[in-house]
Structures are given as structure tokens and as C-alpha cells.
Write a protein that holds these residues in place. Structure first.
Motif, PDB file in Angstrom:
ATOM      1  N   GLY A  11       3.969   2.717  -3.137  1.00  0.00           N
ATOM      2  CA  GLY A  11       3.553   3.156  -1.898  1.00  0.00           C
ATOM      3  C   GLY A  11       3.148   4.744  -2.068  1.00  0.00           C
ATOM      4  N   GLY A  12       3.968   5.410  -3.144  1.00  0.00           N
ATOM      5  CA  GLY A  12       3.448   6.877  -3.304  1.00  0.00           C
ATOM      6  C   GLY A  12       4.047   7.785  -2.268  1.00  0.00           C
ATOM      7  N   SER A  13       3.281   8.750  -2.309  1.00  0.00           N
ATOM      8  CA  SER A  13       3.839   9.909  -1.124  1.00  0.00           C
ATOM      9  C   SER A  13       3.191   9.682   0.179  1.00  0.00           C
ATOM     10  CB  SER A  13       3.159  11.292  -1.804  1.00  0.00           C
ATOM     11  OG  SER A  13       1.922  11.249  -1.435  1.00  0.00           O
ATOM     12  N   SER A  14       3.495  10.567   1.271  1.00  0.00           N
ATOM     13  CA  SER A  14       3.261  10.239   2.484  1.00  0.00           C
ATOM     14  C   SER A  14       1.668  10.532   2.649  1.00  0.00           C
ATOM     15  CB  SER A  14       3.887  11.369   3.515  1.00  0.00           C
ATOM     16  OG  SER A  14       3.520  12.593   3.210  1.00  0.00           O
ATOM     17  N   ARG A  15       0.903  11.083   2.015  1.00  0.00           N
ATOM     18  CA  ARG A  15      -0.232  11.371   2.132  1.00  0.00           C
ATOM     19  C   ARG A  15      -0.937   9.981   1.524  1.00  0.00           C
ATOM     20  NH1 ARG A  15      -1.195  15.990  -2.410  1.00  0.00           N
ATOM     21  NH2 ARG A  15       0.514  16.861  -1.149  1.00  0.00           N
ATOM     22  N   ASP A  16      -0.449   9.257   0.880  1.00  0.00           N
ATOM     23  CA  ASP A  16      -1.194   8.020   0.398  1.00  0.00           C
ATOM     24  C   ASP A  16      -1.078   6.834   1.223  1.00  0.00           C
ATOM     25  OD1 ASP A  16      -1.616   8.812  -2.303  1.00  0.00           O
ATOM     26  OD2 ASP A  16       0.385   8.781  -2.858  1.00  0.00           O
ATOM     27  N   PHE A  17      -0.072   6.882   2.417  1.00  0.00           N
ATOM     28  CA  PHE A  17       0.206   5.853   3.358  1.00  0.00           C
ATOM     29  C   PHE A  17      -1.094   5.264   3.992  1.00  0.00           C
ATOM     30  CE2 PHE A  17       1.836   3.555   6.916  1.00  0.00           C
ATOM     31  CZ  PHE A  17       2.932   2.949   6.565  1.00  0.00           C
ATOM     32  N   ILE A  18      -1.643   5.952   4.761  1.00  0.00           N
ATOM     33  CA  ILE A  18      -2.755   5.524   5.576  1.00  0.00           C
ATOM     34  C   ILE A  18      -3.772   4.770   4.585  1.00  0.00           C
ATOM     35  CG2 ILE A  18      -4.507   5.990   7.230  1.00  0.00           C
ATOM     36  CD1 ILE A  18      -2.579   7.957   8.599  1.00  0.00           C
ATOM     37  N   PRO A  19      -4.223   5.308   3.676  1.00  0.00           N
ATOM     38  CA  PRO A  19      -5.144   4.781   2.670  1.00  0.00           C
ATOM     39  C   PRO A  19      -4.885   3.488   2.021  1.00  0.00           C
ATOM     40  CG  PRO A  19      -4.950   7.431   2.383  1.00  0.00           C
ATOM     41  CD  PRO A  19      -3.994   6.959   3.238  1.00  0.00           C
ATOM     42  N   ASN A  20      -3.545   3.467   1.801  1.00  0.00           N
ATOM     43  CA  ASN A  20      -2.883   1.988   1.158  1.00  0.00           C
ATOM     44  C   ASN A  20      -2.851   1.065   2.306  1.00  0.00           C
ATOM     45  OD1 ASN A  20      -2.451   3.222  -1.330  1.00  0.00           O
ATOM     46  ND2 ASN A  20      -0.379   3.813  -1.131  1.00  0.00           N
ATOM     47  N   MET A  21      -2.560   1.442   3.383  1.00  0.00           N
ATOM     48  CA  MET A  21      -2.636   0.446   4.569  1.00  0.00           C
ATOM     49  C   MET A  21      -3.991   0.105   4.697  1.00  0.00           C
ATOM     50  SD  MET A  21       0.468  -0.504   5.488  1.00  0.00           S
ATOM     51  CE  MET A  21       0.182  -1.156   7.128  1.00  0.00           C
ATOM     52  N   ASP A  22      -4.817   0.915   5.058  1.00  0.00           N
ATOM     53  CA  ASP A  22      -6.531   0.643   5.216  1.00  0.00           C
ATOM     54  C   ASP A  22      -6.727  -0.385   4.126  1.00  0.00           C
ATOM     55  OD1 ASP A  22      -6.722   2.122   7.566  1.00  0.00           O
ATOM     56  OD2 ASP A  22      -7.366   3.794   6.671  1.00  0.00           O
ATOM     57  N   LYS A  23      -6.542  -0.046   2.760  1.00  0.00           N
ATOM     58  CA  LYS A  23      -7.177  -0.842   1.617  1.00  0.00           C
ATOM     59  C   LYS A  23      -6.455  -2.138   1.644  1.00  0.00           C
ATOM     60  CE  LYS A  23      -7.592  -0.963  -3.148  1.00  0.00           C
ATOM     61  NZ  LYS A  23      -7.501  -0.372  -4.575  1.00  0.00           N
ATOM     62  N   LEU A  24      -5.151  -2.337   2.191  1.00  0.00           N
ATOM     63  CA  LEU A  24      -4.654  -3.627   2.345  1.00  0.00           C
ATOM     64  C   LEU A  24      -5.418  -4.473   3.454  1.00  0.00           C
ATOM     65  CD1 LEU A  24      -2.386  -5.679   1.917  1.00  0.00           C
ATOM     66  CD2 LEU A  24      -1.134  -4.499   3.454  1.00  0.00           C
ATOM     67  N   GLN A  25      -5.834  -3.928   4.445  1.00  0.00           N
ATOM     68  CA  GLN A  25      -6.317  -4.529   5.525  1.00  0.00           C
ATOM     69  C   GLN A  25      -7.718  -4.808   5.189  1.00  0.00           C
ATOM     70  OE1 GLN A  25      -3.285  -5.124   7.776  1.00  0.00           O
ATOM     71  NE2 GLN A  25      -5.102  -5.318   9.106  1.00  0.00           N
ATOM     72  N   ASP A  26      -8.515  -3.923   4.574  1.00  0.00           N
ATOM     73  CA  ASP A  26      -9.972  -4.171   4.240  1.00  0.00           C
ATOM     74  C   ASP A  26     -10.037  -5.142   3.185  1.00  0.00           C
ATOM     75  OD1 ASP A  26     -10.534  -2.305   6.143  1.00  0.00           O
ATOM     76  OD2 ASP A  26     -10.774  -0.529   4.731  1.00  0.00           O
ATOM     77  N   THR A  27      -9.148  -5.322   2.443  1.00  0.00           N
ATOM     78  CA  THR A  27      -9.055  -6.129   1.094  1.00  0.00           C
ATOM     79  C   THR A  27      -8.705  -7.770   1.521  1.00  0.00           C
ATOM     80  OG1 THR A  27      -8.767  -4.581  -0.271  1.00  0.00           O
ATOM     81  CG2 THR A  27      -8.612  -6.684  -1.118  1.00  0.00           C
ATOM     82  N   MET A  28      -7.609  -7.717   2.375  1.00  0.00           N
ATOM     83  CA  MET A  28      -7.160  -9.016   2.625  1.00  0.00           C
ATOM     84  C   MET A  28      -7.316  -9.823   4.007  1.00  0.00           C
ATOM     85  SD  MET A  28      -5.633  -9.805  -0.233  1.00  0.00           S
ATOM     86  CE  MET A  28      -4.961 -11.335   0.199  1.00  0.00           C
ATOM     87  N   PHE A  29      -7.777  -9.043   4.920  1.00  0.00           N
ATOM     88  CA  PHE A  29      -7.975  -9.422   6.061  1.00  0.00           C
ATOM     89  C   PHE A  29      -9.271  -9.656   6.518  1.00  0.00           C
ATOM     90  CE2 PHE A  29      -3.615  -7.927   6.288  1.00  0.00           C
ATOM     91  CZ  PHE A  29      -2.891  -8.634   7.147  1.00  0.00           C
ATOM     92  N   GLN A  30      -9.247 -10.672   7.585  1.00  0.00           N
ATOM     93  CA  GLN A  30     -10.543 -11.010   8.255  1.00  0.00           C
ATOM     94  C   GLN A  30     -10.974  -9.918   9.211  1.00  0.00           C
ATOM     95  OE1 GLN A  30     -10.944 -14.905  10.253  1.00  0.00           O
ATOM     96  NE2 GLN A  30      -9.516 -15.827   8.530  1.00  0.00           N
ATOM     97  N   PRO A  31     -12.238  -9.316   9.336  1.00  0.00           N
ATOM     98  CA  PRO A  31     -13.361  -9.925   9.048  1.00  0.00           C
ATOM     99  C   PRO A  31     -13.858  -9.578   7.661  1.00  0.00           C
ATOM    100  CG  PRO A  31     -13.798  -8.341  10.392  1.00  0.00           C
ATOM    101  CD  PRO A  31     -12.334  -8.271  10.550  1.00  0.00           C
ATOM    102  N   HIS A  32     -13.065  -8.455   6.949  1.00  0.00           N
ATOM    103  CA  HIS A  32     -13.401  -7.898   5.751  1.00  0.00           C
ATOM    104  C   HIS A  32     -13.565  -8.720   4.752  1.00  0.00           C
ATOM    105  CE1 HIS A  32     -12.739  -4.312   8.101  1.00  0.00           C
ATOM    106  NE2 HIS A  32     -11.529  -4.861   8.212  1.00  0.00           N
ATOM    107  N   LEU A  33     -12.614  -9.757   4.530  1.00  0.00           N
ATOM    108  CA  LEU A  33     -12.547 -10.756   3.796  1.00  0.00           C
ATOM    109  C   LEU A  33     -12.890 -12.191   4.305  1.00  0.00           C
ATOM    110  CD1 LEU A  33     -12.121 -11.997   0.843  1.00  0.00           C
ATOM    111  CD2 LEU A  33      -9.564 -12.349   1.476  1.00  0.00           C
ATOM    112  N   GLU A  34     -13.939 -12.710   3.941  1.00  0.00           N
ATOM    113  CA  GLU A  34     -14.245 -13.998   4.645  1.00  0.00           C
ATOM    114  C   GLU A  34     -13.110 -15.061   4.537  1.00  0.00           C
ATOM    115  OE1 GLU A  34     -18.120 -17.063   4.943  1.00  0.00           O
ATOM    116  OE2 GLU A  34     -18.015 -15.455   3.525  1.00  0.00           O
ATOM    117  N   ASN A  35     -12.873 -15.624   5.675  1.00  0.00           N
ATOM    118  CA  ASN A  35     -11.746 -16.753   5.470  1.00  0.00           C
ATOM    119  C   ASN A  35     -10.344 -16.238   4.861  1.00  0.00           C
ATOM    120  OD1 ASN A  35     -14.096 -18.899   4.336  1.00  0.00           O
ATOM    121  ND2 ASN A  35     -13.259 -19.008   6.345  1.00  0.00           N
ATOM    122  N   GLY A  36     -10.222 -14.786   5.055  1.00  0.00           N
ATOM    123  CA  GLY A  36      -9.201 -14.013   4.786  1.00  0.00           C
ATOM    124  C   GLY A  36      -7.825 -14.037   5.610  1.00  0.00           C
ATOM    125  N   TRP A  37      -6.849 -13.409   5.447  1.00  0.00           N
ATOM    126  CA  TRP A  37      -5.685 -13.455   6.286  1.00  0.00           C
ATOM    127  C   TRP A  37      -6.082 -13.217   7.920  1.00  0.00           C
ATOM    128  CZ3 TRP A  37      -1.994  -9.813   3.241  1.00  0.00           C
ATOM    129  CH2 TRP A  37      -1.318 -10.661   2.187  1.00  0.00           C
TER     130      TRP A  37
END
Length: 266
Positions: free
Chosen positions: A101-127
Motif C-alpha cells: 500500500g505504500g505511504s498515505s499519499r498512495d492510498f486514494i490512487p491505489n483504491m481508485d485503481k482497484l475499483q476501476d480495474t476490478m469492479f463494474q461498470p469499469h470491468l464488464e462482468n466484473g465485481w
């Protein structure tokens, strides 16, 4: 056959079976494709599993029948994530962040990347689920000193106390906004041992005090004081002198404690 016609005929068919057509259609057309999710997850994690030699980054299939728990943290949390998953098996689906997870400045970008990569509607038929519990920590990478990209006590600290407090407050606000129904649990930063490279003994205490000051403004967030839990056992659980990481025994003990705290809010 056009999709609209197919859905109409499908609706007529499920009515004959006593089912609700809209619910059935949602199940057919919006259900999660876990094969796609697994492939995407492995790409997202990259070489993390081999780098850390752990099963913490293995794909876990979420299910609506169990609460979904996210573990966000540094390499310390990578060490105890497997035990949390094992301990809560059958009670919750435990997924840890796809990276350190890195430092506190990395938290929000990492969470956004998780959501944008794994979850619907960003990933079709995703989480397509909501987090029930988010157990998170930042601090150990904030308090470290770097010279270039290397740990060095003569270098510059990644985050000052003031910057850390600002970042953590933003993290808390972000989590409440994006995941309003999730129970949030903040874990304090584990101790820095004597002779640690690029880190000073006592800085964990300073950063934990700063975190607690921030969390006073967010009383709904639970504090898991893993620092206090670990400190008395530092010599027994530590890997070797000067190493901020823990042996298998230490990680398992920490994982059992994290599981105990999380289980209260499932």
C-alpha cells in the motif's frame, strides 16, 4: 434474434416458471464472470506473489452469501493477510490490496485503481459487491527516510507529521464518501526496531499519536492498536535485528489479532 426480443421471450418463459423476469434478466446479463475477474486480478497483482512469497495475492471469489473484507496496508499486512483469510474462512471473503500500500499519499490512487480495474461498470462482468469491512493502515512508509529511492537516514522523510495528518484525514473522508456502508478499521503502525535502515526508533509512536489525533474527528472509525499488540513481543516476533518485518510466528499472531477485531463487525 435482437436482444430486446430475446429478453421479452425470456421474460415470458420465466413467468411460466414462477420467477420474476427482471430479477432473472439481471442475473443473466449482469452477473459476475469470475474467470474474467481472476485473469484481471492476476494481471493487476503482477509479480507480487513471487516477490513476497505468499498466497495473500491469490484470487478469491467473492460471494453474496458472505461479508466482503478488504485488507489495505504495507508489507506488514501482506505478512498477516493469509492468516486473516484462513481464520475468517467461512465467515467472510477476505481480499487484500493488489500491492504494497505504500505511504498515505498512495492510498486514494491505489483504491481508485482497484475499483476501476476490478469492479463494474469499469470491468464488464466484473465485481459487483460492496465492501462490508475495510481494515486499513498507512504510516510505516510515511515515516521512512529516502535518499533517491534507497532507505537512508540522511535522506528526506517521505511525509512530515503535518503532511501525514492531512493525508490521513483525506483518506478517512474518501472512505466514508466512497464506501458509506463499510465498517472502517484503522490499524496503528507497527514498531520500528533498533538499527532499522532508513527509519528511526520512536517514529511509529509519533505517527500513531498523529493518527489518533486525526481519528478523534472520525469517531465512527475503529482503531486496531496493533502497535501495542506487537511491541511487547518485538524481540520474539521480529525477523532479525534492524528488520521492520516479522517472522511467520509474528505474522500469524498479528493475523489472528486482526481477525479477532474484524470478526466483531461482520
Amino acid at each position: 434474434m435482437e436482444r430486446k426480443v430475446f429478453v421479452k421471450l425470456l421474460g415470458a418463459g420465466v413467468l411460466g416458471m414462477g420467477l420474476v423476469p427482471s430479477a432473472f434478466a439481471v442475473d443473466v446479463f449482469k452477473r459476475t464472470n469470475h474467470k474474467i475477474c481472476e485473469i484481471t486480478w492476476k494481471k493487476l497483482c503482477g509479480k507480487m506473489a513471487s516477490v513476497y512469497e505468499t498466497d495473500a495475492f491469490e484470487y478469491v471469489k467473492p460471494t453474496k452469501r458472505k461479508p466482503n473484507v478488504l485488507i489495505y496496508g504495507d508489507s506488514i499486512s501482506i505478512g498477516y493477510s493469509s492468516m486473516v483469510r484462513k481464520t475468517l474462512d467461512g465467515k467472510a471473503t477476505v481480499i487484500r490490496l493488489f500491492k504494497n500500500g505504500g505511504s498515505s499519499r498512495d492510498f486514494i490512487p491505489n483504491m481508485d485503481k482497484l475499483q476501476d480495474t476490478m469492479f463494474q461498470p469499469h470491468l464488464e462482468n466484473g465485481w459487483d459487491f460492496k465492501w462490508d469491512v475495510i481494515h486499513f493502515n498507512v504510516g510505516l512508509h510515511d515515516l521512512k527516510y529516502l535518499k533517491g529511492k534507497n532507505l537512508n537516514k540522511k535522506g528526506k522523510q517521505v511525509s512530515s507529521i503535518s503532511e501525514y495528518k492531512t493525508n490521513l484525514d483525506e483518506i478517512c473522508k474518501y472512505l466514508k464518501t466512497e464506501f458509506p456502508k463499510a465498517k472502517l478499521i484503522f490499524a496503528t503502525t507497527t514498531p520500528v526496531p533498533e538499527n532499522a535502515k532508513g527509519r528511526f526508533v520512536g517514529d511509529s509512536i509519533k505517527f500513531n499519536q498523529a493518527a489518533i489525533a486525526v481519528l478523534e474527528n472520525h469517531p465512527d472509525i475503529v482503531i486496531n492498536d496493533i502497535y501495542a499488540f506487537t511491541k511487547p513481543n518485538l524481540k520474539t516476533w521480529g525477523k532479525e535485528p534492524g528488520n521492520v518485518h516479522y517472522s511467520a510466528l509474528g505474522s500469524d499472531k498479528q493475523g489472528a489479532e486482526v481477525s479477532r477485531i474484524i470478526a466483531k463487525y461482520l
